[in-house]
Design a protein around this motif. Structure first.
Motif, PDB file in Angstrom:
ATOM      1  N   LYS A  26       0.839  -1.195   0.000  1.00 24.53           N
ATOM      2  CA  LYS A  26       0.000   0.000   0.000  1.00 24.53           C
ATOM      3  C   LYS A  26       0.874   1.245   0.000  1.00 24.53           C
ATOM      4  CE  LYS A  26      -4.207   1.768   2.147  1.00 24.53           C
ATOM      5  NZ  LYS A  26      -5.169   1.602   3.271  1.00 24.53           N
ATOM      6  N   GLN A  29      -2.267   5.370   0.032  1.00 25.09           N
ATOM      7  CA  GLN A  29      -3.647   4.883   0.123  1.00 25.09           C
ATOM      8  C   GLN A  29      -4.072   4.056  -1.082  1.00 25.09           C
ATOM      9  OE1 GLN A  29      -5.109   5.426   3.094  1.00 25.09           O
ATOM     10  NE2 GLN A  29      -3.164   6.426   3.553  1.00 25.09           N
ATOM     11  N   TRP A  31      -3.342   0.311  -3.189  1.00 22.08           N
ATOM     12  CA  TRP A  31      -2.690  -0.989  -3.226  1.00 22.08           C
ATOM     13  C   TRP A  31      -2.080  -1.234  -4.606  1.00 22.08           C
ATOM     14  CZ3 TRP A  31      -1.653  -3.685   0.971  1.00 22.08           C
ATOM     15  CH2 TRP A  31      -2.442  -3.499   2.112  1.00 22.08           C
TER      16      TRP A  31
END
Length: 490
Positions: A26, A29, A31
């Motif tokens: 991550k 914010q 992935w």
């Protein structure tokens, strides 16, 4: 950080002790996945540690083995040393938008539970089904592709010196679960947790459990094979005062003299066209690549030995029809050209086989315990083309090669865990841009040790000759010694 698998195996260690799948990290914010360029075991160790797992059993997977991810790729490479606590501590770790595509996504298998082994169900304490305790549960391994390399490590971990696989000989029911893990050891490891693994997507019945026979002495296969093959193998005649010829290429190589490739043979069509290389191990037997027989069987080919220049019929040259061909039963079983080896028995003429002399000799075979990590003075030779669209050569060529580590070859060149197994050995030209090419298939990868030349590999495949700077792949001979022994002895 987390890992995800799109198609988990039917039964693996419990989720608390194991994790496996494509790796996501991550960043801001969002992935994203990790690009698999040069992804190594040390990188995987740090990822597992970052996930909260120890380093009990860590296996890296490259080129989207568990499936492709989604979103951006923010990490191009890591180059960890293996002892870092978090991936950001790795020397080459940089957060940046990568141009990598998702088919390069990396994955891991992390397991930090204990791994106990025992043998069950055998009539002797040194024989039985291999059972492993993982996640506090005793289970067995599927016998799919379970081989002598795997058996050697199992027996070594149990305190024995050596071992062989007895899988597939008879049904062996097991009461516990079946671990859907395919072991892929190289035979040199001390415990299974040093081995690579693959996951089985299909089912494996309890009657198909892997089994072994363990021994407290080593070398019984080597001794039995040496008793059947010539002792005077792998020794070259001194040619320095007779022929000095250093011309042309295998691709980037040179012509050997008439005396430094006496075990090299060629597999030809009945019309004399070169099909593949081969090499002599006794007066009756030769070894080549199994895929050489894709276009026919015994009646379609003949073997030529003692040939230094196919434009001339030479004194030491002999041709033989073929009596029998053994193609490995598991050819292409796991991946393309996996187990790509064949044994040839020639048809004797007038009661005799191959005549040995200064220019025709057998090469030695390695011992089952030989390691590929420190091999030197190695060459590959054959009559193959020097360019992809070129012609095969009238004289054999050779090039000095170096052995490439398995993890490097698997992750960078050969499509990751999908396309590489313990039956393979990876090599490339050194000091020159030499490489094996079309027509060299079946030729020997030999290394000089203690004054003798030993065939450690059989050339199997490579990328487009002369077009892509990538290594070639051969058959790892140490894996097939018992297979050769059983064919010859029977």
């Amino acid at each position: 950080m987390w890992v995800w698998s799109g198609s988990p195996p039917t039964r693996t260690p419990t989720s608390r002790s194991a994790a496996y799948g494509t790796v996501f990290v991550k960043y801001q914010q969002e992935w994203s996945t990790i690009c698999g360029a040069g992804f190594s075991t040390d990188d995987a160790k740090v990822i597992c540690r970052s996930l909260g797992y120890g380093s009990g059993w860590v296996v890296p997977f490259s080129l989207s083995y568990f499936g492709v991810g989604t979103g951006p790729v923010h990490v191009h490479k890591m180059e960890c040393r293996g002892y870092e606590d978090w991936i950001r501590e790795c020397p080459s770790f940089v957060w940046s938008q990568s141009l990598c595509v998702h088919h390069l996504d990396v994955g891991v298998f992390c397991y930090d539970g204990g791994l106990e082994l025992r043998l069950a169900g055998g009539s002797n304490p040194d024989t039985g089904v291999v059972e492993a305790k993982m996640g506090n549960v005793w289970g067995s391994f599927c016998d799919a592709d379970f081989d002598d390399f795997d058996a050697q490590v199992v027996c070594r971990q149990l305190g024995y010196v050596d071992g062989i696989s007895t899988s597939g000989l008879a049904a062996r029911p097991t009461p516990g679960p079946m671990w859907h893990i395919r072991l892929d050891c190289l035979g040199q490891e001390h415990t299974l947790q040093e081995c690579r693994i693959r996951f089985l997507n299909g089912t494996c019945s309890r009657s198909s459990a892997a089994s072994v026979r363990c021994f407290n002495t080593a070398g019984f296969v080597d001794d039995a094979l040496k008793a059947l093959l010539p002792a005077d193998c792998g020794v070259l005649e001194e040619a320095s005062d007779q022929f000095i010829i250093r011309l042309a290429k295998i691709r980037g190589g040179s012509h050997p003299t008439r005396f430094n490739s006496p075990w090299l043979a060629s597999l030809r069509s009945q019309k004399g066209h070169l099909e593949c290389g081969a090499f002599i191990i006794s007066e009756d037997y030769l070894i080549t690549a199994a895929h050489c027989f894709n276009r026919g069987g015994v009646l379609n080919f003949k073997v030529r030995v003692g040939d230094h220049n196919e434009n001339f019929r030479e004194e030491f040259e002999e041709e033989f029809d073929i009596e029998k061909i053994w193609i490995h039963e598991n050819l292409n079983a796991y991946t393309f050209l996996d187990n790509d080896i064949a044994l040839i028995k020639i048809k004797r003429e007038y009661g005799r086989g191959i005549t040995f002399g200064p220019r025709v000799k057998p090469v030695c075979l390695p011992s089952s315990s030989d390691s590929y990590e420190d091999l030197g003075d190695c060459i590959i030779m054959g009559w193959g083309r020097v360019e992809e669209e070129g012609q095969t050569q009238p004289r054999p060529n050779e090039v000095e090669i170096g052995i490439i580590p398995d993890d490097v070859c698997e992750s960078r060149f050969l499509g990751g865990a999908h396309n590489y197994s313990s039956s393979s050995v990876c090599f490339g030209g050194i000091r020159t841009k030499g490489e094996a090419c079309n027509g060299d298939s079946g030729g020997p990868l030999t290394c000089s040790t203690s004054g003798r030349h030993t065939a450690y590999g059989v050339f199997s495949r490579g990328l487009v000759c002369g077009k892509v700077p990538a290594p070639s792949v051969g058959v790892r001979m140490t894996k097939f010694l018992r297979w050769i022994l059983e064919k010859i002895r029977n």
